[in-house]
Design a protein around this motif. Structure first.
Motif, PDB file in Angstrom:
ATOM      1  N   ASP A   1     -86.613  23.373  65.551  1.00 11.86           N
ATOM      2  CA  ASP A   1     -87.930  23.992  65.418  1.00 11.86           C
ATOM      3  C   ASP A   1     -88.236  24.353  63.970  1.00 11.86           C
ATOM      4  O   ASP A   1     -89.403  24.516  63.602  1.00 11.86           O
ATOM      5  N   VAL A   2     -87.190  24.471  63.152  1.00 10.04           N
ATOM      6  CA  VAL A   2     -87.352  24.888  61.756  1.00 10.04           C
ATOM      7  C   VAL A   2     -87.364  23.688  60.819  1.00 10.04           C
ATOM      8  O   VAL A   2     -88.206  23.590  59.918  1.00 10.04           O
ATOM      9  N   VAL A   3     -86.409  22.756  61.026  1.00  6.02           N
ATOM     10  CA  VAL A   3     -86.263  21.629  60.096  1.00  6.02           C
ATOM     11  C   VAL A   3     -86.889  20.342  60.616  1.00  6.02           C
ATOM     12  O   VAL A   3     -87.008  19.365  59.879  1.00  6.02           O
ATOM     13  N   GLY A   4     -87.250  20.314  61.904  1.00  3.92           N
ATOM     14  CA  GLY A   4     -87.971  19.164  62.441  1.00  3.92           C
ATOM     15  C   GLY A   4     -87.133  17.957  62.802  1.00  3.92           C
ATOM     16  O   GLY A   4     -87.669  16.856  62.959  1.00  3.92           O
ATOM     17  N   HIS A   5     -85.817  18.131  62.961  1.00  5.38           N
ATOM     18  CA  HIS A   5     -84.974  17.000  63.364  1.00  5.38           C
ATOM     19  C   HIS A   5     -83.720  17.517  64.062  1.00  5.38           C
ATOM     20  O   HIS A   5     -83.440  18.722  64.069  1.00  5.38           O
ATOM     21  N   ASP A   6     -82.950  16.582  64.653  1.00  4.65           N
ATOM     22  CA  ASP A   6     -81.738  16.914  65.404  1.00  4.65           C
ATOM     23  C   ASP A   6     -80.468  16.436  64.713  1.00  4.65           C
ATOM     24  O   ASP A   6     -79.436  16.267  65.362  1.00  4.65           O
ATOM     25  N   LYS A   7     -80.495  16.230  63.408  1.00  5.55           N
ATOM     26  CA  LYS A   7     -79.355  15.637  62.730  1.00  5.55           C
ATOM     27  C   LYS A   7     -78.120  16.538  62.721  1.00  5.55           C
ATOM     28  O   LYS A   7     -76.999  16.055  62.530  1.00  5.55           O
ATOM     29  N   HIS A   8     -78.303  17.834  62.921  1.00  4.65           N
ATOM     30  CA  HIS A   8     -77.144  18.722  62.942  1.00  4.65           C
ATOM     31  C   HIS A   8     -76.413  18.701  64.284  1.00  4.65           C
ATOM     32  O   HIS A   8     -75.277  19.148  64.376  1.00  4.65           O
ATOM     33  N   ARG A   9     -77.072  18.178  65.327  1.00  2.38           N
ATOM     34  CA  ARG A   9     -76.450  17.973  66.638  1.00  2.38           C
ATOM     35  C   ARG A   9     -77.177  16.809  67.290  1.00  2.38           C
ATOM     36  O   ARG A   9     -78.016  16.982  68.159  1.00  2.38           O
ATOM     37  N   PRO A  10     -76.835  15.585  66.888  1.00  3.00           N
ATOM     38  CA  PRO A  10     -77.643  14.430  67.284  1.00  3.00           C
ATOM     39  C   PRO A  10     -77.622  14.095  68.768  1.00  3.00           C
ATOM     40  O   PRO A  10     -78.587  13.527  69.280  1.00  3.00           O
ATOM     41  N   ALA A  11     -76.521  14.404  69.477  1.00  4.99           N
ATOM     42  CA  ALA A  11     -76.412  14.098  70.901  1.00  4.99           C
ATOM     43  C   ALA A  11     -75.255  14.909  71.459  1.00  4.99           C
ATOM     44  O   ALA A  11     -74.377  15.361  70.703  1.00  4.99           O
ATOM     45  N   PRO A  12     -75.213  15.132  72.773  1.00  4.69           N
ATOM     46  CA  PRO A  12     -74.099  15.889  73.351  1.00  4.69           C
ATOM     47  C   PRO A  12     -72.748  15.296  72.978  1.00  4.69           C
ATOM     48  O   PRO A  12     -72.491  14.107  73.201  1.00  4.69           O
ATOM     49  N   GLY A  13     -71.901  16.114  72.370  1.00 10.34           N
ATOM     50  CA  GLY A  13     -70.563  15.674  71.997  1.00 10.34           C
ATOM     51  C   GLY A  13     -70.493  14.749  70.808  1.00 10.34           C
ATOM     52  O   GLY A  13     -69.430  14.194  70.519  1.00 10.34           O
ATOM     53  N   VAL A  14     -71.596  14.581  70.083  1.00  6.71           N
ATOM     54  CA  VAL A  14     -71.629  13.690  68.915  1.00  6.71           C
ATOM     55  C   VAL A  14     -71.853  14.530  67.661  1.00  6.71           C
ATOM     56  O   VAL A  14     -72.847  15.257  67.555  1.00  6.71           O
ATOM     57  N   TYR A  15     -70.933  14.423  66.705  1.00  7.60           N
ATOM     58  CA  TYR A  15     -71.071  15.163  65.458  1.00  7.60           C
ATOM     59  C   TYR A  15     -72.096  14.505  64.553  1.00  7.60           C
ATOM     60  O   TYR A  15     -72.137  13.277  64.434  1.00  7.60           O
ATOM     61  N   GLY A  16     -72.898  15.339  63.905  1.00  6.71           N
ATOM     62  CA  GLY A  16     -73.799  14.847  62.886  1.00  6.71           C
ATOM     63  C   GLY A  16     -73.078  14.712  61.560  1.00  6.71           C
ATOM     64  O   GLY A  16     -72.084  15.394  61.304  1.00  6.71           O
TER      65      GLY A  16
END
Length: 229
Positions: free
Chosen positions: A131-146
């Motif tokens: 909601d703050v940075v506009g992307h999911d790169k810090h937690r791209p998918a369940p169990g997947v490290y960014g």
């Protein structure tokens, strides 16, 4: 020479093994234990216990481990829809963090552990980074490290430990909005806080990524060295 005792805070989650299914279990990923062992320390698992912080008198260092979100009430906020808390851990770990800071016990905070350090030092958190940075790169998918490239404050402890290496592996949806009394010394490219420290204490370091996954001897080695001093 006796290895320094490094306490590691633990999760309490439903777990299954053998014939047992979804039992409430005190556990921690073995990567934390192995990272401490490879760095020369003796890992001691600390189940959540909010009665007191006396166990720290027997510890030479402390690892505040990862896991679920800190209750926003702990920093004066209301929970948002995606906030997933474990009040039992908060009740135990925030006093441990404050006691470690008050007694100069060497401490390394990992992911949630960095956030616990920030809240213990009077800071507050962002409850959902997308909601703050506009992307999911810090937690791209369940169990997947960014995978991120970090920038570190020149002259800081984390800059000294990481050297020219800027690659970090992360898995989190919350972040530090205010570090309180601690100093921010690392950032991702989008401005998310990646490292905190207290230059006025022997060893207080929090990182938003997961150095235990790679058994990073730089960070765990620095903790063990400080605990041996």
């Amino acid at each position: 020479m006796m290895r320094p005792l490094i306490g590691i805070t633990t999760y309490v989650e439903p777990a299954s093994w053998g014939v047992w299914h979804r039992l409430p279990t005190t556990l921690v990923p073995h990567a934390y234990v192995e990272a401490v062992t490879l760095a020369g320390g003796r890992a001691v698992l600390l189940p959540p216990d909010d009665a007191d912080t006396d166990v720290l008198r027997r510890m030479d260092g402390l690892v505040l481990g990862g896991g679920a979100d800190v209750d926003p009430a702990r920093y004066g906020a209301s929970p948002q829809p995606l906030t997933d808390t474990r009040p039992q851990r908060d009740a135990a770990e925030l006093p441990l963090a404050r006691a470690a800071l008050a007694t100069d016990l060497p401490v390394l905070g990992v992911c949630r552990g960095m956030q616990v350090l920030a809240v213990a030092a009077g800071g507050r958190l962002e409850q959902h980074l997308p909601d703050v940075v506009g992307h999911d790169k810090h937690r791209p998918a369940p169990g997947v490290y960014g995978s991120q490239q970090a920038v570190f404050e020149s002259g800081s402890r984390i800059a000294e430990l990481m050297g020219a290496d800027r690659e970090i592996n992360c898995y989190h949806h919350q972040g530090v909005a205010d570090a309180g009394a601690l100093s921010v010394t690392g950032w991702a490219a989008d401005g998310v806080v990646e490292a905190l420290e207290d230059p006025g204490r022997p060893f207080v370091l929090g990182v938003q990524w997961h150095p235990e996954v790679s058994r990073d001897r730089r960070l765990f080695g620095a903790l063990v060295s400080a605990a041996s001093a």
